[in-house]
Every structure is written in structure tokens, then in C-alpha cells.
Enzyme design. Structure first.
Site, PDB file in Angstrom:
ATOM      1  N   ALA A  32       0.823  -1.219   0.000  1.00  0.00           N
ATOM      2  CA  ALA A  32       0.000   0.000   0.000  1.00  0.00           C
ATOM      3  C   ALA A  32       0.854   1.266   0.000  1.00  0.00           C
ATOM      4  N   LEU A  33       2.179   1.117   0.097  1.00  0.00           N
ATOM      5  CA  LEU A  33       3.073   2.283   0.186  1.00  0.00           C
ATOM      6  C   LEU A  33       2.598   3.248   1.265  1.00  0.00           C
ATOM      7  N   PHE A  75       4.339 -10.242   4.584  1.00  0.00           N
ATOM      8  CA  PHE A  75       5.114  -9.347   5.453  1.00  0.00           C
ATOM      9  C   PHE A  75       4.329  -8.100   5.826  1.00  0.00           C
ATOM     10  N   THR A 118       6.248 -12.072  14.763  1.00  0.00           N
ATOM     11  CA  THR A 118       7.278 -11.511  15.629  1.00  0.00           C
ATOM     12  C   THR A 118       7.319 -12.229  16.974  1.00  0.00           C
ATOM     13  N   ASP A 119       8.483 -12.196  17.622  1.00  0.00           N
ATOM     14  CA  ASP A 119       8.589 -12.788  18.963  1.00  0.00           C
ATOM     15  C   ASP A 119       7.854 -11.932  20.005  1.00  0.00           C
ATOM     16  N   GLU A 120       7.447 -10.712  19.617  1.00  0.00           N
ATOM     17  CA  GLU A 120       6.768  -9.843  20.595  1.00  0.00           C
ATOM     18  C   GLU A 120       5.402 -10.391  21.009  1.00  0.00           C
ATOM     19  N   ASN A 174      14.406  -9.206  16.651  1.00  0.00           N
ATOM     20  CA  ASN A 174      14.699  -7.912  16.001  1.00  0.00           C
ATOM     21  C   ASN A 174      15.654  -8.055  14.819  1.00  0.00           C
ATOM     22  N   LYS A 184      13.253   3.201  13.325  1.00  0.00           N
ATOM     23  CA  LYS A 184      13.666   2.067  14.144  1.00  0.00           C
ATOM     24  C   LYS A 184      15.004   2.359  14.833  1.00  0.00           C
ATOM     25  N   PRO A 187      18.810   2.366  12.817  1.00  0.00           N
ATOM     26  CA  PRO A 187      18.912   3.439  11.817  1.00  0.00           C
ATOM     27  C   PRO A 187      18.698   4.832  12.416  1.00  0.00           C
ATOM     28  N   TYR A 202      16.081   5.083  25.217  1.00  0.00           N
ATOM     29  CA  TYR A 202      14.852   5.091  26.024  1.00  0.00           C
ATOM     30  C   TYR A 202      15.172   4.609  27.443  1.00  0.00           C
ATOM     31  N   ARG A 209      17.479  -6.910  23.362  1.00  0.00           N
ATOM     32  CA  ARG A 209      16.908  -7.433  22.122  1.00  0.00           C
ATOM     33  C   ARG A 209      17.907  -8.424  21.519  1.00  0.00           C
TER      34      ARG A 209
HETATM   35  P1  NAD Z   1       8.009  -2.128   7.570  1.00  0.00           P
HETATM   36  O1  NAD Z   1       7.164  -1.200   8.367  1.00  0.00           O
HETATM   37  O2  NAD Z   1       9.380  -1.710   7.178  1.00  0.00           O
HETATM   38  O3  NAD Z   1       7.247  -2.535   6.224  1.00  0.00           O
HETATM   39  C1  NAD Z   1       5.886  -2.840   6.204  1.00  0.00           C
HETATM   40  C2  NAD Z   1       5.397  -2.788   4.752  1.00  0.00           C
HETATM   41  O4  NAD Z   1       4.021  -3.168   4.729  1.00  0.00           O
HETATM   42  C3  NAD Z   1       5.492  -1.377   4.143  1.00  0.00           C
HETATM   43  O5  NAD Z   1       6.028  -1.451   2.847  1.00  0.00           O
HETATM   44  C4  NAD Z   1       4.038  -0.908   4.100  1.00  0.00           C
HETATM   45  O6  NAD Z   1       3.773  -0.005   3.048  1.00  0.00           O
HETATM   46  C5  NAD Z   1       3.297  -2.231   3.937  1.00  0.00           C
HETATM   47  N1  NAD Z   1       1.924  -2.176   4.445  1.00  0.00           N
HETATM   48  C6  NAD Z   1       1.513  -1.763   5.691  1.00  0.00           C
HETATM   49  N2  NAD Z   1       0.171  -1.833   5.774  1.00  0.00           N
HETATM   50  C7  NAD Z   1      -0.281  -2.304   4.573  1.00  0.00           C
HETATM   51  C8  NAD Z   1      -1.563  -2.608   4.050  1.00  0.00           C
HETATM   52  N3  NAD Z   1      -2.679  -2.411   4.767  1.00  0.00           N
HETATM   53  N4  NAD Z   1      -1.641  -3.100   2.792  1.00  0.00           N
HETATM   54  C9  NAD Z   1      -0.530  -3.295   2.057  1.00  0.00           C
HETATM   55  N5  NAD Z   1       0.718  -3.013   2.490  1.00  0.00           N
HETATM   56  C10 NAD Z   1       0.848  -2.527   3.734  1.00  0.00           C
HETATM   57  O7  NAD Z   1       8.032  -3.491   8.393  1.00  0.00           O
HETATM   58  P2  NAD Z   1       9.199  -4.582   8.538  1.00  0.00           P
HETATM   59  O8  NAD Z   1      10.072  -4.203   9.660  1.00  0.00           O
HETATM   60  O9  NAD Z   1       9.744  -4.866   7.203  1.00  0.00           O
HETATM   61  O10 NAD Z   1       8.333  -5.835   9.023  1.00  0.00           O
HETATM   62  C11 NAD Z   1       7.775  -6.743   8.071  1.00  0.00           C
HETATM   63  C12 NAD Z   1       7.053  -7.854   8.805  1.00  0.00           C
HETATM   64  O11 NAD Z   1       7.970  -8.541   9.652  1.00  0.00           O
HETATM   65  C13 NAD Z   1       5.934  -7.361   9.717  1.00  0.00           C
HETATM   66  O12 NAD Z   1       4.870  -8.268   9.621  1.00  0.00           O
HETATM   67  C14 NAD Z   1       6.548  -7.397  11.114  1.00  0.00           C
HETATM   68  O13 NAD Z   1       5.560  -7.621  12.081  1.00  0.00           O
HETATM   69  C15 NAD Z   1       7.488  -8.577  10.984  1.00  0.00           C
HETATM   70  N6  NAD Z   1       8.679  -8.564  11.857  1.00  0.00           N
HETATM   71  C16 NAD Z   1       9.521  -7.475  11.875  1.00  0.00           C
HETATM   72  C17 NAD Z   1      10.685  -7.526  12.640  1.00  0.00           C
HETATM   73  C18 NAD Z   1      11.661  -6.351  12.675  1.00  0.00           C
HETATM   74  O14 NAD Z   1      12.612  -6.384  13.445  1.00  0.00           O
HETATM   75  N7  NAD Z   1      11.480  -5.316  11.866  1.00  0.00           N
HETATM   76  C19 NAD Z   1      10.989  -8.664  13.382  1.00  0.00           C
HETATM   77  C20 NAD Z   1      10.096  -9.749  13.349  1.00  0.00           C
HETATM   78  C21 NAD Z   1       8.964  -9.689  12.558  1.00  0.00           C
HETATM   79  O1  DAU Z   2      11.268  -8.332  18.180  1.00  0.00           O
HETATM   80  C1  DAU Z   2      10.766  -8.094  16.899  1.00  0.00           C
HETATM   81  C2  DAU Z   2      10.263  -6.669  16.780  1.00  0.00           C
HETATM   82  O2  DAU Z   2      11.403  -5.821  16.758  1.00  0.00           O
HETATM   83  C3  DAU Z   2       9.399  -6.455  15.542  1.00  0.00           C
HETATM   84  O3  DAU Z   2       8.232  -7.219  15.659  1.00  0.00           O
HETATM   85  C4  DAU Z   2       9.037  -4.975  15.346  1.00  0.00           C
HETATM   86  O4  DAU Z   2       8.346  -4.799  14.128  1.00  0.00           O
HETATM   87  C5  DAU Z   2      10.325  -4.172  15.332  1.00  0.00           C
HETATM   88  O5  DAU Z   2      10.030  -2.797  15.214  1.00  0.00           O
HETATM   89  C6  DAU Z   2      11.130  -4.443  16.605  1.00  0.00           C
HETATM   90  O6  DAU Z   2      10.448  -3.930  17.773  1.00  0.00           O
HETATM   91  P1  DAU Z   2      11.227  -3.124  18.933  1.00  0.00           P
HETATM   92  O7  DAU Z   2      10.241  -2.311  19.654  1.00  0.00           O
HETATM   93  O8  DAU Z   2      12.103  -4.038  19.704  1.00  0.00           O
HETATM   94  O9  DAU Z   2      12.195  -2.229  17.994  1.00  0.00           O
HETATM   95  P2  DAU Z   2      12.615  -0.684  17.990  1.00  0.00           P
HETATM   96  O10 DAU Z   2      13.611  -0.534  16.887  1.00  0.00           O
HETATM   97  O11 DAU Z   2      11.472   0.240  18.016  1.00  0.00           O
HETATM   98  O12 DAU Z   2      13.378  -0.553  19.394  1.00  0.00           O
HETATM   99  C7  DAU Z   2      14.419  -1.448  19.773  1.00  0.00           C
HETATM  100  C8  DAU Z   2      14.790  -1.133  21.213  1.00  0.00           C
HETATM  101  O13 DAU Z   2      15.430   0.152  21.272  1.00  0.00           O
HETATM  102  C9  DAU Z   2      13.596  -1.020  22.137  1.00  0.00           C
HETATM  103  O14 DAU Z   2      13.970  -1.536  23.410  1.00  0.00           O
HETATM  104  C10 DAU Z   2      13.320   0.478  22.237  1.00  0.00           C
HETATM  105  C11 DAU Z   2      14.706   1.071  22.115  1.00  0.00           C
HETATM  106  N1  DAU Z   2      14.826   2.401  21.483  1.00  0.00           N
HETATM  107  C12 DAU Z   2      14.176   2.618  20.298  1.00  0.00           C
HETATM  108  C13 DAU Z   2      14.315   3.833  19.646  1.00  0.00           C
HETATM  109  C14 DAU Z   2      13.595   4.092  18.341  1.00  0.00           C
HETATM  110  C15 DAU Z   2      15.661   3.360  22.040  1.00  0.00           C
HETATM  111  O15 DAU Z   2      16.279   3.145  23.115  1.00  0.00           O
HETATM  112  N2  DAU Z   2      15.810   4.551  21.380  1.00  0.00           N
HETATM  113  C16 DAU Z   2      15.180   4.837  20.219  1.00  0.00           C
HETATM  114  O16 DAU Z   2      15.357   5.957  19.669  1.00  0.00           O
END
Ligand code: NAD
Ligand code: DAU
Length: 329
Positions: A32-33, A75, A118-120, A174, A184, A187, A202, A209
Site C-alpha cells: 500500500a506504500l 510481510f 514476531t517474537d513480541e 529484532n 527504528k 537506523p 529510552y 533485544r
Molecule cells: P516495515 O514497516 O518496514 O514494512 C511494512 C510494509 O508493509 C510497508 O512497505 C508498508 O507499506 C506495507 N503495508 C503496511 N500496511 C499495509 C496494508 N494495509 N496493505 C498493504 N501493504 C501494507 O516493516 P518490517 O520491519 O519490514 O516488518 C515486516 C514484517 O515482519 C511485519 O509483519 C513485522 O511484524 C514482521 N517482523 C519485523 C521484525 C523487525 O525487526 N522489523 C521482526 C520480526 C517480525
Molecule cells: O522483536 C521483533 C520486533 O522488533 C518487531 O516485531 C518490530 O516490528 C520491530 O520494530 C522491533 O520492535 P522493537 O520495539 O524491539 O524495535 P525498535 O527498533 O522500536 O526498538 C528497539 C529497542 O530500542 C527497544 O527496546 C526500544 C529502544 N529504542 C528505540 C528507539 C527508536 C531506544 O532506546 N531509542 C530509540 O530511539
């Protein structure tokens, strides 16, 4: 192969991985961008993948795309915990209704469905516990994000048991690597420092993680697709646990910054303490091993990617930081 969320971080890397290592697939991305989706992530794949811009809650579109796919890798989701605390509605919609819409299409047309979770969903572990999550750990999600992912997992399990669809689930720890949104943790710190700002931790920074390279996650998903048992869940994680303060200190060191160049900001409400996955099942059943076994090297390469690709993340940064400013973080 239909890849939902293929313009996001993990889905985008999955598309690149698939084109490189599994050329037998013709890939169509449905995305859906949203603010998190970025066509530029798929630029290196231009001409090799079909792109359908659309919503996974759009039943007609989803039906059409699923009908012509043998494999669906799901995803797409709202993925950021802080955003879910601030406004849960899109999480319930995309993560639960979106998954439901896909499952109904798979029920009608068949196809091999993999749900990326996710493990969450398991909640958190105590900082001083040695225990890890397993596939048997009861669900105990803390945030609207993790509750919506837990809801989606339950739907997938119910559709397997009641309707016999051919689905699997993975719950990964993560991820880090290229093309991750600047909202995130890693980055955000890297790009703050590149722009002359400070890293933001935070609370006390003791939350832990388990950092897993996105390519290792995607290798695991492909293994589950080819050799996983239908109806099963597989946990994925590198085993490399670190607290947030250690990550910030390593980022600072790798970027040649003084060790104190960070500040503490108010904590996330309900902040999960520790995640850690027992990955015995995927290792013994499917032979999965993370290739990125040196986190320091993986992180250095990721920092290098952000240094070389400001064109990709630069346009996203201001809006992301405005959102954090409004949250006081
Ligand atoms: P992201 O936010 O970077 O990407 C999500 C994508 O989904 C985006 O391109 C967005 O445009 C698209 N999207 C959102 N809602 C939509 C909708 N209604 N229809 C179509 N497209 C839609 O997320 P990510 O970090 O790449 O995570 C991808 C998957 O992996 C998620 O399901 C997340 O729960 C899971 N996951 C993420 C992590 C992590 O550390 N990032 C870890 C474990 C699992
Ligand atoms: O465990 C898998 C999950 O990991 C995924 O399901 C989620 O999609 C993904 O976003 C991630 O969740 P977290 O909440 O762990 O990730 P986040 O990058 O938001 O934060 C990682 C840790 O760092 C968390 O303990 C919060 C902390 N944090 C985050 C930000 C953005 C900071 O301390 N400072 C920050 O600026």
C-alpha cells in the site's frame, strides 16, 4: 509468488534475496506504500518484479492476486511499537483485518501461505532470566502492535485447523540491515549521528533485544517455505542478545564518536524488557544457521550502507523525528 509488504524493510530485502537465490519464482509485490513503504527499496529489482500498489484489506484485489499465486509470503503490517501506542487503529486494521482478508482468499483459491510474525507476541522475559521463548510459550502481548500480530497469528492457526489451508508461521527477533526505516532503533541512531545529532536511549537502556540480520531472517523464511511442515510455527533468532546501551555504545565506537554522545529520553510506556528465542526447532528440523554470526561486522556493514545511501533515508528523516518530538522521545 505474491509478497505482501515487499516495499518495506524485510519484505524488500526478501524480494532481493529471492531474485538472487530463487530465480524459479516470478515475484509480484502487493504493498500500500504507507509511510513505511518505499518504491526506492525495489529500485534494484526494477523490471524483475511486478508491483501492485494496494491494500491487503481490499478483498477484491487480494482475491485476484492470490488466485494466480502458488506461494504467498505475508510481510505487510504496521510494524512500529511507538506508533501503535500513539494510534492503534491502523494496526488493528492492517495486521488483523489485512491478514484475515488474505486468509479468506487462500481458503478460496489454495496456495502455500507463510505468515511473517514476531517474537513480541510472547510478551517479554525478565532481565535476569535465562529462559527463552519457544514455540510452546503462551501468547502474552504487551503493545497494540504485538497484540495485533498475536491476533493475526491466531487467525492463521484457526484457518489451518478449521479450513485446512497450507500455512506456516515464523516469529523472528529484532532485525537489522539495509533499507530499515529511520524510525527504528539502529537506523535512528546512525542517521542522528550522521546529521550531527545525538543518539537517543529510552529509559535506562537496559532493555535487551536479540539482533538478527535481515538476510538470515529471509533465508529462514525460504527454508520454511521449501521444507517446513504445514501448520507449524518456527522461531527465528541469531542468539546474539545485547542491551540497548551496549548497541548505542557500539554504534558510537564504529562511527568514531565519543562514548558519551548519547542522551537518555523518556521511556516507552509498557516497554518490553527482554526478547530471546530458542531456535532449536528450526536449527534441528530445517538445518537453519545464521550466516551473520559476527554482529559487530554486520552492524559496521549496515552503518556503511546508511553512509552510502542518504538518498534513500534522507527524505524520511524529518517526518520521523517530528513524530518523536511530539512523543517527547
Ligand atoms: P516495515 O514497516 O518496514 O514494512 C511494512 C510494509 O508493509 C510497508 O512497505 C508498508 O507499506 C506495507 N503495508 C503496511 N500496511 C499495509 C496494508 N494495509 N496493505 C498493504 N501493504 C501494507 O516493516 P518490517 O520491519 O519490514 O516488518 C515486516 C514484517 O515482519 C511485519 O509483519 C513485522 O511484524 C514482521 N517482523 C519485523 C521484525 C523487525 O525487526 N522489523 C521482526 C520480526 C517480525
Ligand atoms: O522483536 C521483533 C520486533 O522488533 C518487531 O516485531 C518490530 O516490528 C520491530 O520494530 C522491533 O520492535 P522493537 O520495539 O524491539 O524495535 P525498535 O527498533 O522500536 O526498538 C528497539 C529497542 O530500542 C527497544 O527496546 C526500544 C529502544 N529504542 C528505540 C528507539 C527508536 C531506544 O532506546 N531509542 C530509540 O530511539
Amino acid at each position: 509468488m505474491l509478497v505482501t509488504g515487499g516495499a518495506g524493510f524485510i519484505g524488500g530485502n526478501f524480494v532481493h534475496h529471492t531474485l538472487r537465490h530463487h530465480p524459479e519464482y516470478e515475484v509480484c509485490v502487493l504493498d500500500a506504500l504507507t509511510y513505511a513503504g518505499n518504491r526506492a527499496t525495489l529500485r534494484p529489482a526494477a523490471g524483475s518484479v511486478e508491483f501492485a500498489e494496494g491494500d491487503i484489506c481490499d478483498a477484491e484485489l487480494v482475491d485476484r492476486l492470490v488466485a494466480r499465486s502458488d506461494v504467498i509470503v505475508h510481510f505487510a503490517a504496521e510494524s512500529h511499537v511507538d506508533n501503535s501506542l500513539n494510534g492503534p487503529e491502523p494496526f488493528v486494521r492492517s495486521n488483523i483485518i489485512g491478514t484475515y482478508t488474505l486468509l479468506e482468499a487462500v481458503r478460496r483459491h489454495g496456495g502455500r501461505f507463510h505468515h511473517v510474525s514476531t517474537d513480541e507476541v510472547f510478551g517479554d522475559l525478565a532481565l535476569d532470566a535465562t529462559r527463552k521463548f519457544t514455540e510452546e510459550t503462551p501468547y502474552r502481548p504487551s503493545s497494540p502492535y504485538s497484540a495485533s500480530k498475536a491476533g493475526a497469528d491466531h487467525l492463521v492457526r484457526a484457518w489451518v485447523r478449521s479450513y485446512g489451508i497450507a500455512a506456516t508461521i515464523s516469529n523472528c527477533a529484532n532485525n537489522y540491515g539495509p533499507y530499515q526505516h529511520v524510525e527504528k532503533f539502529i537506523p535512528r541512531q546512525v542517521t542522528n549521528l550522521m546529521l550531527g545529532g545525538r543518539a537517543k536511549l529510552y529509559g535506562d537502556g537496559r532493555n535487551v533485544r536479540e539482533w538478527t540480520h535481515v538476510d538470515d531472517h529471509n533465508t529462514a523464511v525460504h527454508l520454511i517455505l521449501s521444507h517446513g511442515r504445514v501448520g507449524e510455527t518456527y522461531l527465528i533468532g541469531s542468539g546474539d542478545e545485547r542491551n540497548n546501551k551496549q548497541i548505542v555504545e557500539l554504534v558510537l565506537e564504529l562511527m568514531g564518536q565519543p562514548p558519551g554522545a548519547y542522551e537518555h529520553v523518556p521511556d516507552r510506556p509498557g516497554h518490553d524488557l527482554r526478547y530471546a528465542n530458542d531456535t532449536t526447532k528450526i536449527r534441528t528440523e530445517l538445518g537453519w544457521r545464521p550466516a551473520y554470526d559476527d554482529f559487530r561486522a554486520g552492524l559496521a556493514a549496515t552503518i556503511g550502507w546508511y553512509r552510502d545511501n542518504e538518498w534513500w533515508w534522507g527524505p524520511l528523516k524529518e517526518t520521523a523525528e517530528e513524530r518523536y518530538l511530539a512523543l517527547g522521545r
